[in-house]
Design a protein around this motif. Structure first.
Motif, short mmCIF file in Angstrom:
data_model
loop_
_atom_site.label_atom_id
_atom_site.label_comp_id
_atom_site.label_asym_id
_atom_site.label_seq_id
_atom_site.Cartn_x
_atom_site.Cartn_y
_atom_site.Cartn_z
N GLY A 71 8.27 16.53 23.57
CA GLY A 71 7.37 15.78 24.43
C GLY A 71 6.35 15.01 23.61
N ARG A 72 5.43 14.39 24.32
CA ARG A 72 4.47 13.50 23.67
C ARG A 72 3.27 14.30 23.15
NH1 ARG A 72 3.28 7.74 26.08
NH2 ARG A 72 5.35 7.60 25.12
N THR A 117 -3.43 17.10 21.92
CA THR A 117 -2.65 17.86 22.91
C THR A 117 -1.18 17.72 22.61
OG1 THR A 117 -2.54 15.98 24.44
CG2 THR A 117 -4.43 17.47 24.66
N PRO A 135 2.93 19.42 23.99
CA PRO A 135 3.63 20.25 24.98
C PRO A 135 3.69 21.71 24.51
CG PRO A 135 4.83 18.22 24.55
CD PRO A 135 3.77 18.28 23.53
N ASP A 186 -3.39 24.21 31.50
CA ASP A 186 -2.52 23.62 32.51
C ASP A 186 -2.87 22.16 32.71
OD1 ASP A 186 -1.16 26.00 33.01
OD2 ASP A 186 -2.71 26.68 34.41
N SER A 187 -1.87 21.33 32.93
CA SER A 187 -2.06 19.90 33.18
C SER A 187 -1.07 19.45 34.24
CB SER A 187 -1.87 19.10 31.88
OG SER A 187 -0.50 19.08 31.52
N PRO A 188 -1.25 18.26 34.81
CA PRO A 188 -0.30 17.76 35.82
C PRO A 188 1.12 17.67 35.30
CG PRO A 188 -2.33 16.48 35.88
CD PRO A 188 -2.43 17.36 34.69
N ASP A 189 1.26 17.46 33.97
CA ASP A 189 2.61 17.33 33.40
C ASP A 189 3.18 18.66 32.94
OD1 ASP A 189 2.43 14.62 33.83
OD2 ASP A 189 1.54 14.24 31.85
N GLY A 190 2.47 19.73 33.15
CA GLY A 190 2.94 21.03 32.70
C GLY A 190 1.94 21.67 31.75
N LYS A 191 2.35 22.72 31.15
CA LYS A 191 1.45 23.45 30.25
C LYS A 191 1.41 22.75 28.90
CE LYS A 191 0.05 28.25 29.95
NZ LYS A 191 0.44 29.66 30.19
N ILE A 192 0.21 22.62 28.38
CA ILE A 192 0.03 21.95 27.09
C ILE A 192 -0.82 22.84 26.18
CG2 ILE A 192 0.23 19.62 28.04
CD1 ILE A 192 -2.83 19.45 27.98
#
Length: 397
Positions: free
Chosen positions: A317-318, A335, A337, A373-379
């Motif tokens: 991921g980014r 940050t 993934p 936690d973030s909108p795109d998943g756990k980071i």
């Protein structure tokens, strides 16, 4: 139970023996301090003189090991000597006992004896003159001062100088101990700094080499292996170059070698490009003004170590790198993934997080790292805040 006195000092034995022999010599020559016709000579004759002489010589054996006992016994002997024709050596040995009692005795006695002998000297001067009204009566106080007060005062002066010398030596030893402790702390701090620098410079390249070599070994694809070998070579060359530079700085003690410039925030672009070459999808968002050199180096190393950790542990991921400065606070955030990764990974020792936390603490900043936690998943988030206001103002002043 009998009290066992300590063994006399060798010098005291010599003093006692010399005093006894000198007193016997004067006694043999018939030299006395007073004629036998004096009215206060209650023990006339030659033989009574030997008793106080022998006792005083014995007291000299205790002048250092038991000074108070020697002085009290010697005082009794000098009183007996006054009742005889007297011996000059007996008087001289008594002055030495007075001196030794102040020099080697307890501190309380060392300060009490000069005061007592001083009062006795004054009383020996005033009282006889008031009673007899004769100028010769003043000699009693003079003799008392010479025999008792003068050696006591001399002993106190010598003792004070000796105590001052001991105190100065202790202070010197304490200063040397503190200097050694400061040196040890400085060496420890320098070793920790060198360990951080070495880890931050080399860990990124070695992690990339480990990951790409693992990929090349696990995939049976000539093109992928070729690309991995190219990346491995680039990271090997860069890692060796930085290692040689650090070793050269450590080995060179002449000061002729020019020190290499410390990384700055302007080098973040190249750092991110290197991470992209190693396979990371990285974005960079930088907005800052003038930043002092210590904060630039700390922020650069934090980003570098964060990218290294992302390369070793992050899920696909980014990876986002952001750096902003506002209200005197330089904020660094990276940050990546968080989760299990399918591809090869490199082992970690935890030294990277420790180093970033230490760098931040040295600049009175705050540091935190962990999953969120973030909108795109756990980071996984690494965030450091460095207060630069005070240092900038101090430098400007």
């Amino acid at each position: 139970m009998a009290v066992r006195l300590p063994r006399p000092h060798r010098f005291d034995v010599h003093v006692a023996l010399g005093g006894l022999l000198g007193g016997l010599l004067l006694w043999g020559l018939g030299l006395a301090t007073r004629p036998h016709t004096e009215p206060y000579v209650l023990l006339p004759g030659r033989w009574p003189v030997l008793l106080p002489l022998a006792v005083m010589a014995g007291c000299e054996l205790l002048r250092r090991t038991a000074p108070r006992i020697a002085l009290l016994t010697g005082t009794a002997a000098i009183v007996v000597d006054v009742l005889t024709q007297g011996n000059l050596v007996t008087v001289l040995m008594y002055t030495d006992l007075m001196y030794a009692a102040v020099l080697y005795g307890p501190p309380a006695s060392a300060h009490r004896i000069p005061r007592i002998t001083g009062l006795l000297s004054v009383a020996g001067t005033v009282v006889p003159f008031a009673l007899w009204r004769e100028p010769e009566a003043l000699l009693i106080g003079v003799v008392t001062g010479l025999v008792a007060f003068a050696p006591a005062a001399t002993g106190l002066i010598v003792r004070n100088h000796r105590d001052a010398a001991v105190a100065a030596r202790l202070r010197a030893e304490q200063t040397a101990l503190l200097a050694e402790m400061d040196r040890t702390q400085a060496v420890t701090a320098e070793r920790a700094r060198m360990a951080r620098e070495l880890h931050d410079m080399v860990a990124n390249h070695l992690s990339a080499i480990a990951i790409h070599s693992t990929a090349a070994l696990s995939l049976d694809d000539p093109k992928t292996s070729q690309e991995a070998l190219v990346v491995i070579r680039e990271n090997s060359v860069q890692g060796l170059s930085e290692m040689r530079r650090l070793i050269g700085i450590l080995r060179d003690s002449s000061g002729d070698t020019e020190p290499a410039a410390a990384p700055t925030l302007d080098g973040l672009g190249a750092l991110v490009e290197g991470a992209r070459t190693n396979g990371l999808d990285v974005t960079l968002d930088v907005a800052h003004g003038t930043v002092p050199a210590p904060f630039e180096l700390a922020a650069y190393r934090i980003v570098q170590e964060s990218l290294t950790n992302a390369l070793k542990h992050a899920a696909p991921g980014r990876v986002a790198v952001s750096l902003a400065q506002r209200d005197g606070l330089l904020t660094v955030a990276v940050t990546s993934p968080y989760g299990d990764r399918d591809g090869p990974s490199a082992p970690g020792s935890g030294a990277g997080l420790v180093g970033m936390r230490e760098r931040t603490a040295l600049l009175d900043g705050t540091f935190e790292a962990g999953p969120e936690d973030s909108p795109d998943g756990k980071i996984w988030v690494v965030r450091a805040a460095l207060p630069v206001t005070d240092i900038v103002e101090g430098d400007t002043a």
